[in-house]
Design a protein around this motif. Structure first.
Motif, PDB file in Angstrom:
ATOM      1  N   PRO A 139      26.792  -3.428  21.727  1.00 12.69           N
ATOM      2  CA  PRO A 139      28.130  -2.932  22.059  1.00 12.69           C
ATOM      3  C   PRO A 139      28.493  -3.229  23.518  1.00 12.69           C
ATOM      4  O   PRO A 139      27.807  -2.780  24.438  1.00 12.69           O
ATOM      5  CB  PRO A 139      28.013  -1.417  21.820  1.00 12.69           C
ATOM      6  N   LEU A 305      32.280   1.251  18.978  1.00 15.75           N
ATOM      7  CA  LEU A 305      31.348   0.152  18.703  1.00 15.75           C
ATOM      8  C   LEU A 305      29.946   0.684  18.422  1.00 15.75           C
ATOM      9  O   LEU A 305      29.265   0.223  17.498  1.00 15.75           O
ATOM     10  CB  LEU A 305      31.299  -0.813  19.893  1.00 15.75           C
ATOM     11  N   LYS A 308      29.735   2.150  15.160  1.00 13.28           N
ATOM     12  CA  LYS A 308      30.114   1.170  14.129  1.00 13.28           C
ATOM     13  C   LYS A 308      31.415   1.532  13.424  1.00 13.28           C
ATOM     14  O   LYS A 308      31.599   1.295  12.231  1.00 13.28           O
ATOM     15  CB  LYS A 308      28.979   0.981  13.118  1.00 13.28           C
ATOM     16  N   GLU A 310      35.597   1.114  13.093  1.00 17.07           N
ATOM     17  CA  GLU A 310      36.497  -0.034  13.198  1.00 17.07           C
ATOM     18  C   GLU A 310      37.322   0.059  14.476  1.00 17.07           C
ATOM     19  O   GLU A 310      37.869   1.110  14.813  1.00 17.07           O
ATOM     20  CB  GLU A 310      37.441  -0.082  11.992  1.00 17.07           C
TER      21      GLU A 310
END
Length: 332
Positions: A139, A305, A308, A310
């Motif tokens: 990330p 990020l 996870k 969107e």
């Protein structure tokens, strides 16, 4: 020393249930959760955070890389970053590159060695391909600076528009012979701010004298020295756009050292709106960046990020604002 087994025994549940209560309380029935929490309180149980992090392969640490920690602009950005990080249970590890590209690249190793869960870069001067490669595996969010054509999530302002706004303000005051002290031109935001200056001058059919565009390095000293260079060359402009507040303040100090006054003899406008801009003498007219909000948005993107989730927008552009104070006036 009280352990998770002791808590499980007192609450009459399995150790797995205690672990679920600590990690995902919503997945356990309310009555069971209350029994476990009461047992934890009665026994004064302190969960082993390090062991939990190792099991999840997470550090609860975010690495923030800054090009120059002495630049006061970044203090507000860092406060915004940290406010969101702390609210999400993360601590911030600060890396200061001192404008050294090699050192900037070295910080990528910390992320690759999994000593941090994610990274926010407030500088993007290293090889863009290196950042791109790391961002595909870990990330990464960019703030303030950006990489052209990149898909890395980025938070910034429109530096071209902001610089154009600053230059247009000087032109509206009747100035035509305007100087520009840029930041280092290997930095994308410096090039953008110079581009905005040129756009404003071109739109008003004003000529930019090449000698009146000088490259600085965002420091007070460079603003002072380059303003003194204008004096030495005998080409004193009636107004100067400096690409950040520190250089603008340095330029003001140079004008004063020559026995002249700002804005009576030279108008000077800056960029960023750092804390000292409003208390400097004269108070500095400048373009204000929403520094705290840049930090907030950047860390919020990084949290998405890491989790996870969107990310709807890969580039977040925030609004800047012209702040009129005392360092500019109409050209006589």
């Amino acid at each position: 020393m009280v352990g998770i087994v002791d808590v499980a025994k007192k609450a009459n549940v399995s150790t797995a249930t205690v672990s679920r209560v600590l990690s995902k309380p919503g997945a356990v029935r309310e009555t069971t959760t209350q029994k476990v929490l009461q047992a934890i309180q009665d026994l004064n149980y302190q969960p082993n955070a390090l062991a939990r992090q190792l099991r999840r392969l997470e550090t609860k640490t975010i690495l923030v890389v800054v090009p120059d920690i002495t630049n006061p602009f970044f203090s507000k950005v860092l406060r915004g970053l940290e406010s969101v990080a702390v609210a999400n249970g993360y601590q911030v590890l600060l890396g200061d590159t001192g404008n050294d590209v090699e050192q900037e690249t070295g910080y990528l190793n910390i992320l690759q060695q999994k000593k941090a869960d994610g990274m926010v870069l407030l500088t993007a001067r290293m090889d863009s391909q290196a950042i791109e490669e790391v961002s595909r595996c870990y990330p990464v969010v960019l703030a303030c600076e950006y990489i052209e054509g990149s898909n890395i999530p980025t938070v910034s302002i429109d530096n071209i528009s902001g610089a154009r706004k600053a230059s247009e303000y000087l032109i509206e005051l009747g100035h035509e012979r305007i100087g520009c002290i840029t930041g280092p031109l290997d930095v994308v935001l410096s090039r953008d701010r110079l581009k905005g200056f040129y756009q404003a001058m071109a739109q008003c059919n004003l000529t930019v004298e090449p000698v009146l565009v000088q490259e600085g390095d965002f420091t007070f000293e460079s603003g002072f020295n380059l303003m003194m260079k204008f004096f030495a060359l005998g080409v004193l402009p009636t107004a100067v756009f400096a690409a950040n507040d520190e250089m603008a303040m340095g330029a003001i100090r140079a004008v004063k050292s020559k026995g002249l006054r700002v804005p009576e003899d030279v108008s000077i406008i800056g960029f960023d709106d750092v804390r000292f801009a409003s208390i400097f003498e004269p108070a500095l007219t400048t373009i204000a960046q929403p520094a705290f909000e840049i930090g907030e948005h950047a860390m919020e993107l990084l949290m998405k990020l890491i989790n996870k989730d969107e990310v709807m927008r890969e580039q977040v552009i925030l609004e800047d604002q012209l702040v009129v104070r005392e360092s500019c006036q109409k050209n006589k």
